[in-house]
Design a protein around this motif. Structure first.
Motif, PDB file in Angstrom:
ATOM      1  N   UNK A 537      32.899  42.202  36.327  1.00 34.07           N
ATOM      2  CA  UNK A 537      32.517  42.013  37.863  1.00 34.07           C
ATOM      3  C   UNK A 537      31.930  41.611  39.069  1.00 34.07           C
ATOM      4  N   UNK A 538      30.668  42.058  38.417  1.00 33.02           N
ATOM      5  CA  UNK A 538      29.042  41.149  39.291  1.00 33.02           C
ATOM      6  C   UNK A 538      29.143  40.199  39.206  1.00 33.02           C
ATOM      7  N   UNK A 539      29.355  39.929  38.090  1.00 34.25           N
ATOM      8  CA  UNK A 539      29.090  38.471  38.169  1.00 34.25           C
ATOM      9  C   UNK A 539      29.918  37.506  38.899  1.00 34.25           C
ATOM     10  N   UNK A 540      31.393  38.193  38.529  1.00 35.13           N
ATOM     11  CA  UNK A 540      32.767  37.380  39.499  1.00 35.13           C
ATOM     12  C   UNK A 540      32.135  37.357  40.830  1.00 35.13           C
ATOM     13  N   UNK A 541      32.073  38.652  41.358  1.00 33.81           N
ATOM     14  CA  UNK A 541      31.890  39.080  42.431  1.00 33.81           C
ATOM     15  C   UNK A 541      30.904  37.543  43.069  1.00 33.81           C
ATOM     16  N   UNK A 542      30.126  37.719  42.579  1.00 35.59           N
ATOM     17  CA  UNK A 542      28.614  36.828  43.268  1.00 35.59           C
ATOM     18  C   UNK A 542      29.057  35.778  42.831  1.00 35.59           C
ATOM     19  N   UNK A 543      29.761  35.104  42.320  1.00 35.49           N
ATOM     20  CA  UNK A 543      30.468  33.439  42.015  1.00 35.49           C
ATOM     21  C   UNK A 543      31.079  33.406  43.429  1.00 35.49           C
ATOM     22  N   UNK A 582      45.686  35.676  29.270  1.00 29.09           N
ATOM     23  CA  UNK A 582      46.014  34.997  30.544  1.00 29.09           C
ATOM     24  C   UNK A 582      45.923  36.006  31.975  1.00 29.09           C
ATOM     25  N   UNK A 583      47.518  35.853  31.624  1.00 27.36           N
ATOM     26  CA  UNK A 583      48.066  36.763  32.752  1.00 27.36           C
ATOM     27  C   UNK A 583      46.832  38.160  33.433  1.00 27.36           C
ATOM     28  N   UNK A 584      46.502  38.682  32.321  1.00 25.77           N
ATOM     29  CA  UNK A 584      45.475  39.901  32.491  1.00 25.77           C
ATOM     30  C   UNK A 584      44.627  39.302  33.299  1.00 25.77           C
ATOM     31  N   UNK A 588      43.793  41.201  37.363  1.00 27.33           N
ATOM     32  CA  UNK A 588      42.549  41.315  37.766  1.00 27.33           C
ATOM     33  C   UNK A 588      41.622  40.332  38.636  1.00 27.33           C
ATOM     34  N   UNK A 589      41.209  39.194  38.592  1.00 23.75           N
ATOM     35  CA  UNK A 589      41.767  38.213  39.477  1.00 23.75           C
ATOM     36  C   UNK A 589      41.916  38.597  40.751  1.00 23.75           C
ATOM     37  N   UNK A 593      40.394  40.115  44.390  1.00 23.46           N
ATOM     38  CA  UNK A 593      40.438  39.217  45.496  1.00 23.46           C
ATOM     39  C   UNK A 593      40.937  39.391  46.961  1.00 23.46           C
ATOM     40  N   UNK A 594      42.075  40.191  46.313  1.00 21.93           N
ATOM     41  CA  UNK A 594      42.931  39.543  47.335  1.00 21.93           C
ATOM     42  C   UNK A 594      41.849  41.824  48.338  1.00 21.93           C
TER      43      UNK A 594
END
Lengths: 645, 645
Positions: A537-543, A582-584, A588-589, A593-594
């Motif tokens: 999640x750190x990497x995702x959020x960084x994007x 992909x659904x999972x 999570x995404x 994001x919400x």
């Protein structure tokens, strides 16, 4: 800057470019909003420089007023003070060429907001007289590329070169020229972001070179963030190589802030020869003065380049500590209170402050609650013992129970029909009651009794998705870790233990599963912790936050489907292993994001200021409105194809 | 905006200027960050306009994306969405000329921050094709004067006309031109702040007139603040008179915010004939559509001018209520909790919300404490009864006593020598304990149990000097009164009672002395209240905050000594009657200035967003750093002369 002074430079014999001049760079701490203090220190430095035989003395951009001042520029009294200070520096320039940054004011003209005309300017004075850039009709060098990014608002306050060009009906190049001095030849003045301009419509470097500049001065007010010192080092080198002229780079130190984003200024001043080699450089984050005969030989110091290349946790720790220390001094903060949980964030926060103050001025407060584990409870005490600082324990159980009971008994009256209702608190509400009891009942009162401020230990991962309680743990004078991802916090913890030369942060703080410990479902001893998989999640959020062109779920999903998410976000695990399908992945995404765009944004509005160390920090750097979570049509279409709906 | 489309407008027969065209102005609510929603409503409006026989339809500035979006402009996904929406509007322009604001993107170029090139642009489409301003090489009208004041950051995101001029090596005038349409003749497009430009280096109006514009369109995204609608009305009139052309002015409605400053957009769209007379205008703060054959006759509606001239509490109340209502809808807030004390601020806040929601969704919470008077306690209940809303009472005495006792018994251990200390809370600390118990223990938990948000009732007077407790009463989702001085709050209270047609705010709330009731020294029944003399201090503080060139103690003292303080700050009492001598005046001045620039600034960083109604609101409008209280040399000299030291 009276109109009569705007007519150009005096006629004076100009030193030949081949002469050398003893040059001093003054890497000074600029205190924002304190022109008198800054000027006193400029005058002191001039005295020293003269005594040491220097002929040219260079100070940073906006050395008199400071740069991050909010809207203080709206106060004419402040502007007059800055102008008077500038005159004092001019008067002190006998036997010297002095170059320094200040606000230039044209009281006869207006900015487009109707306020008095202001320029971010680099002033040149010699032998008590102002020197102007030749043939420009300007009394000082005006910054070509005002900073309107991050926490900077140059365009809000300062009239820039292009506006001037349009106003005067001349080309921008006509407003850029070297300043002819008797002692130091023709000096080309550039400021801060001008360093980067080389392919835009205006090339200050090219114009200055073409007009015969013999040395370039780059006066900066450039804050530290990760990687920035190296970028500037490379830019100065490239600048010198491009124009084949020596470059004198002077940057400020100290701390300045936009209210919500706090920056440490790293200095990093140095001499670059005409081949782009650093011949001497100053230590980062510290005030210093550097003297050299310019132009000089080619004995480049490899060490200066090496220093500029360092960018690990050591530099970040230095930025955090220097920034916090200087800001505390400015705000007259002597004592700090840290709520200590036994987790990594509060332990690292405590260890950072432990480097900044006497142990009797640092108070760690343990606030065990119904779900505090023996493990973390013991770790909290251990951190305090290791630091040798003050410690107290104030449990929250009784107050939390009082609140629960009071609400269970409360009657919700009134309203149509007058029917009574209930205000009983559910489990989620009781989690926040605990956090607020810790923050706003206990810690706030402790800080009053102890005479200190509260430290906020929120990290960037939590801040991104609002994983914290407003008025609970999201309180305090400064979020010192607020621009560090959770994984950075661990790395910083290890670095601090090395700095201390012993494990002030016990290994247990690194090993325990990160957990809020606010419910029976968050039991660290059963390995139950935060709902975030930090490495991913750190990497995702960084994007979402730190990329220059920020990513959204649209790009994330596209990358996922193309099998390149890991590479794009820099995650070194496998996303397919985290999510069965992909659904999972999408669930999570969207969950995060919400939160990121929704409630977390509301929390960030009222969160403490953040100490910036990354490319993009929350606050005045990353500006936000409460727009709510939204998805593009393109995202919806992709999502529909892979998971339906 | 692909390069191939940037080559100019198609050759097409142009309607003669003397023809009339049925013109529709669409004063729409623009939802920030919601291009799809906005576009759907634009398309709906186009359908209605076509059905009604309109030939020209005009929408506000940035009608697709919204304007106050923080840094959402950094997301390419968002930009692509806006661009796609724009194409949909173009495609829907058959049989019509459509004019609408959107972000224009040049994916082949960069802004100076390295991000993709963006313009704040006004797009023209007719019969499914884009129309470009003639001979400019631009595909749309680019805003001449980007807004970089108040909460607006145009220069941060948008490349402006002057930067373009310098980049292209042309005059700014070369980039400004009318758009030739088949149905509506040559239309001159202007946006927002362009309305004000008439004496700067670029005069869009003059250039458009000279290049043969037959009608001027002013598309705005201009928020309401006190007096702004009248200024715009006068500017539109002056514009029409200056160029002797009809002016179509379209402004958005709705609410947008910079995070910390929330603005209601008032619309105020209307037709001005070539003599500057309003021929028709739309109601403020509401969506609406207006159709007229342009150019038209001279039957100016006196009423439109009269409406535009109204600026009392009625308009402010309308702005506050519309702003709060729309923001609540956007953030999906249905229920609100108000801590009700019996004082004027909480009573007015409750009465405002009472106009916005069903009584069962509004909950007033009385939280009597040790120093609550029978007077205010009774008034609090009375307000709830008058509003017919929900009510509960949760006393704080027991929890406050628990905190006092817990701290009296707490041991402060650790530190050098391990000596124990005390954490006992003094009287001042106990005042804040009460405020935080109300805000963060009771109200926060009530809001969770009730499923609503907390209303913040802080006014601008308190906010200026930090007369409030952070995490205590300075909490909540929105400071609805945060841009109103205390005297405005009273006036608003009277207005609300008139709106309700009865005294929902009891006379007692107006009569009781304003007091925090947090200590025995703040006994309202003995007339003991706040340390502020609101009629005077409101005026003094306003001079620090709202003047265009903001005043400081330097100006205040100068005015005092010259006997003109009252006139300068608009105080209708006598300052000599408030302060026996200059020393007393100075002591008061410095007391509040120190707070204003010191602790109060720190509190404002973490205070709730403010609903703006004045020339300058706290938050993203008035930007601040924590610079501490400072005094200029000139102030010190004056002070030394009159009071010594």
């Amino acid at each position: 800057m009276k109109p009569s002074e705007q007519e150009g430079s005096p006629e004076s014999p100009v030193a030949s470019g081949s002469a050398t001049v003893m040059t001093r760079l003054v890497q000074m701490e600029v205190v924002p909003g304190a022109p008198r203090d800054n000027t006193r220190r400029i005058l002191d430095a001039l005295g020293r420089a003269r005594a040491d035989g220097a002929g040219l003395v260079v100070f940073p951009e906006l050395a008199v007023p400071g740069c991050l001042l909010g809207d203080l520029w709206d106060q004419p009294a402040f502007l007059r003070e800055c102008e008077a200070c500038g005159e004092e520096v001019r008067a002190a320039s006998r036997d010297l060429v002095v170059v320094f940054g200040n606000v230039a004011i044209d009281w006869t003209r207006r900015n487009e907001d109707g306020r008095v005309r202001k320029y971010n300017a680099l002033f040149f004075a010699e032998d008590g007289r102002w020197l102007a850039p030749e043939g420009t009709g300007l009394p000082a060098v005006v910054k070509t590329l005002g900073a309107s990014e991050r926490a900077f608002d140059d365009a809000r306050h300062f009239f820039g070169t292009r506006r001037l060009a349009v106003e005067r009906g001349v080309s921008a190049a006509a407003l850029i020229a070297p300043v002819a001095t008797r002692r130091a030849g023709r000096l080309g003045g550039m400021m801060g972001e001008d360093l980067w301009v080389d392919d835009s419509a205006i090339s200050p470097r090219g114009i200055l070179e073409a007009k015969g500049a013999e040395r370039l001065i780059v006066a900066g007010a450039l804050p530290f963030t990760r990687g920035a010192p190296q970028m500037r080092f490379r830019a100065c080198r490239a600048l010198a190589q491009a124009v084949r002229l020596p470059v004198l780079y002077v940057n400020a130190t100290g701390v300045q802030e936009s209210g919500k984003t706090v920056y440490a200024f790293d200095g990093g001043s140095g001499f670059y020869d005409a081949q782009g080699r650093v011949t001497e450089g100053l230590e980062a984050f510290a005030e210093g003065e550097l003297t050299q005969a310019v132009p000089i030989g080619c004995a480049a110091f490899a060490q200066a380049e090496a220093t500029a290349g360092s960018d690990g946790m050591a530099t970040i720790a230095q930025a955090l500590m220097q920034g916090a220390a200087k800001l505390m001094r400015r705000l007259r903060i002597r004592r700090v209170v840290v709520g200590i949980s036994g987790g990594i964030d509060s332990a690292v926060t405590a260890a950072l402050y432990g480097r900044l103050m006497a142990p009797e001025d640092l108070l760690l407060v343990s606030m065990p609650g119904p779900f505090t584990s023996p493990t973390t409870h013991a770790l909290a005490l251990r951190v305090a013992q290791n630091l040798g600082c003050r410690f107290t324990e104030i449990p929250i159980g009784e107050a939390v129970e009082l609140t629960r009971r009071q609400f269970a008994e409360a009657t919700l009256g009134g309203g149509p029909g007058g029917g009574a209702g209930t205000l009983a608190l559910d489990a989620a509400a009781m989690e926040n009651v605990q956090a607020r009891d810790r923050g706003c009942r206990v810690l706030s009162a402790v800080s009053a009794a102890f005479g200190g401020v509260i430290a906020c230990d929120a990290n960037k991962s939590e801040t991104t998705v609002g994983y914290g309680t407003l008025y609970g743990d999201i309180i305090g004078w400064l979020a010192l870790l607020g621009d560090l991802w959770k994984s950075d916090v661990y790395a910083l913890g290890h670095h601090l233990n090395r700095l201390y030369g012993r494990d002030v942060i016990p290994q247990g703080c690194f090993d325990v599963v990160p957990s809020a410990e606010l419910s029976a479902a968050q039991a660290v001893e059963r390995g139950q912790g935060d709902p975030l998989n930090y490495p991913y999640h750190d990497c995702l959020f960084r994007s979402w936050v730190e990329r220059s062109e920020r990513a959204t779920p649209e790009e994330n999903l596209e990358w996922y489907l193309a099998g390149e998410l890991e590479r794009q976000i820099g995650y070194d695990g496998s996303v397919r292993e985290l999510f069965p399908d992909a659904a999972a992945f999408v669930a999570d995404l969207e969950r995060w994001w919400n939160l990121h765009q929704g409630l977390a944004a509301a929390k960030r509005m009222q969160a403490p200021p953040v100490m910036a160390v990354s490319r993009r920090a929350y606050g005045g750097d990353l500006r936000e409105a409460q727009l709510g979570p939204r998805y593009t049509e393109r995202y919806r279409a992709m999502r529909g194809r892979v998971v339906g709906g």
